[in-house]
Design a protein around this motif. Sequence first.
Motif, PDB file in Angstrom:
ATOM      1  N   LEU A   1     -49.009   0.236   5.802  1.00  0.00           N
ATOM      2  CA  LEU A   1     -49.351  -0.405   7.071  1.00  0.00           C
ATOM      3  C   LEU A   1     -50.363  -1.529   6.856  1.00  0.00           C
ATOM      4  O   LEU A   1     -50.246  -2.610   7.436  1.00  0.00           O
ATOM      5  CB  LEU A   1     -49.921   0.641   8.031  1.00  0.00           C
ATOM      6  CG  LEU A   1     -50.113   0.263   9.490  1.00  0.00           C
ATOM      7  CD1 LEU A   1     -48.764   0.058  10.175  1.00  0.00           C
ATOM      8  CD2 LEU A   1     -50.894   1.356  10.231  1.00  0.00           C
TER       9      LEU A   1
ATOM     10  N   THR B   1     -50.783  -3.431   4.397  1.00  0.00           N
ATOM     11  CA  THR B   1     -50.219  -4.602   3.708  1.00  0.00           C
ATOM     12  C   THR B   1     -48.952  -5.097   4.407  1.00  0.00           C
ATOM     13  O   THR B   1     -48.189  -5.869   3.818  1.00  0.00           O
ATOM     14  CB  THR B   1     -49.900  -4.250   2.244  1.00  0.00           C
ATOM     15  OG1 THR B   1     -48.946  -3.178   2.198  1.00  0.00           O
ATOM     16  CG2 THR B   1     -51.162  -3.843   1.499  1.00  0.00           C
ATOM     17  N   ASN B   2     -48.753  -4.679   5.652  1.00  0.00           N
ATOM     18  CA  ASN B   2     -47.578  -5.071   6.445  1.00  0.00           C
ATOM     19  C   ASN B   2     -46.272  -4.800   5.700  1.00  0.00           C
ATOM     20  O   ASN B   2     -45.315  -5.570   5.764  1.00  0.00           O
ATOM     21  CB  ASN B   2     -47.647  -6.543   6.848  1.00  0.00           C
ATOM     22  CG  ASN B   2     -46.658  -6.882   7.966  1.00  0.00           C
ATOM     23  OD1 ASN B   2     -46.385  -6.049   8.833  1.00  0.00           O
ATOM     24  ND2 ASN B   2     -46.112  -8.089   7.953  1.00  0.00           N
TER      25      ASN B   2
ATOM     26  N   TYR C   1     -45.823  -4.751   2.442  1.00  0.00           N
ATOM     27  CA  TYR C   1     -45.653  -5.312   1.096  1.00  0.00           C
ATOM     28  C   TYR C   1     -45.611  -4.175   0.081  1.00  0.00           C
ATOM     29  O   TYR C   1     -44.767  -4.164  -0.824  1.00  0.00           O
ATOM     30  CB  TYR C   1     -46.769  -6.296   0.759  1.00  0.00           C
ATOM     31  CG  TYR C   1     -46.583  -6.874  -0.630  1.00  0.00           C
ATOM     32  CD1 TYR C   1     -45.707  -7.933  -0.841  1.00  0.00           C
ATOM     33  CD2 TYR C   1     -47.242  -6.334  -1.733  1.00  0.00           C
ATOM     34  CE1 TYR C   1     -45.485  -8.438  -2.120  1.00  0.00           C
ATOM     35  CE2 TYR C   1     -47.035  -6.827  -3.009  1.00  0.00           C
ATOM     36  CZ  TYR C   1     -46.151  -7.873  -3.200  1.00  0.00           C
ATOM     37  OH  TYR C   1     -45.929  -8.353  -4.472  1.00  0.00           O
TER      38      TYR C   1
ATOM     39  N   LEU D   1     -55.040  -5.035   9.166  1.00  0.00           N
ATOM     40  CA  LEU D   1     -53.960  -5.689   8.438  1.00  0.00           C
ATOM     41  C   LEU D   1     -54.615  -6.725   7.529  1.00  0.00           C
ATOM     42  O   LEU D   1     -55.213  -7.691   8.008  1.00  0.00           O
ATOM     43  CB  LEU D   1     -52.987  -6.360   9.413  1.00  0.00           C
ATOM     44  CG  LEU D   1     -51.818  -7.128   8.780  1.00  0.00           C
ATOM     45  CD1 LEU D   1     -50.937  -6.180   7.971  1.00  0.00           C
ATOM     46  CD2 LEU D   1     -51.004  -7.845   9.850  1.00  0.00           C
TER      47      LEU D   1
ATOM     48  N   THR E   1     -47.340 -12.486   1.396  1.00  0.00           N
ATOM     49  CA  THR E   1     -47.022 -12.288   2.818  1.00  0.00           C
ATOM     50  C   THR E   1     -45.546 -12.530   3.078  1.00  0.00           C
ATOM     51  O   THR E   1     -44.905 -11.803   3.850  1.00  0.00           O
ATOM     52  CB  THR E   1     -47.869 -13.236   3.690  1.00  0.00           C
ATOM     53  OG1 THR E   1     -49.248 -12.935   3.499  1.00  0.00           O
ATOM     54  CG2 THR E   1     -47.514 -13.078   5.155  1.00  0.00           C
TER      55      THR E   1
ATOM     56  N   ALA F   1     -43.473  -9.460   2.393  1.00  0.00           N
ATOM     57  CA  ALA F   1     -43.772  -8.212   3.110  1.00  0.00           C
ATOM     58  C   ALA F   1     -42.597  -7.834   3.997  1.00  0.00           C
ATOM     59  O   ALA F   1     -42.029  -8.673   4.688  1.00  0.00           O
ATOM     60  CB  ALA F   1     -45.050  -8.366   3.936  1.00  0.00           C
TER      61      ALA F   1
ATOM     62  N   GLY G   1     -42.711  -5.435   6.394  1.00  0.00           N
ATOM     63  CA  GLY G   1     -43.107  -4.761   7.624  1.00  0.00           C
ATOM     64  C   GLY G   1     -43.108  -3.263   7.386  1.00  0.00           C
ATOM     65  O   GLY G   1     -42.273  -2.750   6.639  1.00  0.00           O
ATOM     66  N   PRO G   2     -44.057  -2.527   7.990  1.00  0.00           N
ATOM     67  CA  PRO G   2     -44.124  -1.082   7.763  1.00  0.00           C
ATOM     68  C   PRO G   2     -42.928  -0.372   8.378  1.00  0.00           C
ATOM     69  O   PRO G   2     -42.447  -0.742   9.451  1.00  0.00           O
ATOM     70  CB  PRO G   2     -45.434  -0.677   8.446  1.00  0.00           C
ATOM     71  CG  PRO G   2     -45.659  -1.729   9.484  1.00  0.00           C
ATOM     72  CD  PRO G   2     -45.092  -3.001   8.916  1.00  0.00           C
TER      73      PRO G   2
ATOM     74  N   ARG H   1     -53.283   3.104  13.336  1.00  0.00           N
ATOM     75  CA  ARG H   1     -54.310   2.563  12.451  1.00  0.00           C
ATOM     76  C   ARG H   1     -55.613   3.350  12.525  1.00  0.00           C
ATOM     77  O   ARG H   1     -56.447   3.244  11.632  1.00  0.00           O
ATOM     78  CB  ARG H   1     -54.563   1.093  12.792  1.00  0.00           C
ATOM     79  CG  ARG H   1     -53.357   0.206  12.518  1.00  0.00           C
ATOM     80  CD  ARG H   1     -53.693  -1.274  12.728  1.00  0.00           C
ATOM     81  NE  ARG H   1     -52.509  -2.103  12.519  1.00  0.00           N
ATOM     82  CZ  ARG H   1     -52.089  -2.507  11.323  1.00  0.00           C
ATOM     83  NH1 ARG H   1     -52.766  -2.182  10.252  1.00  0.00           N
ATOM     84  NH2 ARG H   1     -51.011  -3.250  11.211  1.00  0.00           N
TER      85      ARG H   1
END
Length: 353
Positions: free
Chosen positions: A260, A262-263, A265, A299, A307, A310, A312-313, A323
């Motif tokens: 989450l 790292t979006n 990644y 984030l 980026t 990435a 997305g989670p 979070r």
Amino acid sequence: MSDIQQAPKSIEQPANGKNSIPLLDFSLFSQSFESQEDFLAQLRFAAREIGFFYLKNHGVDEQLLRDVQQISRQFFALPDEEKLKVGMINSPHFRGYNRAASELTRGQPDWREQFDLGAERPTIAFDKHTPAWARLQGPNQWPEALPELRPLLLEWQRQMTAMSLRLLRAFALALSLPEKTFDPLYGDKPNEHIKLIRYPGRSDAQSNQGVGAHKDSGFLSFLLQDQQRGLQVEVEEGQWVDALPIENTLVVNIGELLELATNGYLRATVHRVESPPAGKERLSLAFFLGAQLNAVVPLYPLPAHLTNEARGPASDPNNPLFRDVGFNYLKGRLRSHPDVAQRFYQDVLTTSA
């Protein structure tokens, strides 16, 4: 998920059969600049493409690891009445012993007995304004019949925490972030969680669910395996590989909070454990590093070239991730241990109903 990218040429593949889980040497992080950069490239690949890796030369005392395994076997060999004296049902902090089939994964019982420990801290005084997750902090339960267990496990917890926080700094560098980026999430009260696990052998008529398929919810998870196979990793959708035991290594995997942060990644990967066959058993010792209970995971701003990659989670829609660390951790505990939830968290269950 996209096809797995090509691994760095220097990355080591375990010589234990067809296994796509890489083996990383943590000692490289302390060597020359070139060696450190090589390790960071390996780490970035393993954490993004697989979400799992073996870690050797991790710095945790090998004799201590053997002693912790031995004392864990002694604990599970205690008479049931001794283990039940420290039953989790006695602890609002979700610490203590559970018989096999007591914990649920995706609503189904896991065929394992286990002993859960956390950071040894005093209970937080609370009133109606205190967040419910504050009740998670508190003392552990320790078996009177095995006094040697406490000092060994607390020392293992101390060494594992130091090693894992250092590995998180390596993660920060691998993501082109300042080395101490993740430090504020942990402060002086990281959410350490130890789980001693024994998987008894199963008959042909029993379910083979040692642990059902799931992702870990925290930042990093570490597993010390014995020689009995059982852990499986879903490296691609529907493609499971065995994380076979490798001596003097820890199995490391990414938790959902790091995914989450790292979006997407970095990758939190679904995994499971199959129960051993009749006449055998499996011992595994898990250490989970989580952020402080009062932390909120941001984030993190990755550089553009990361980026853009990435994904997305990928949160489970039936078990959404938040979070807010304390709330997220409590939610998981309530789902996994409904008996403890009913005894100590009726107010929370009523409010969320």
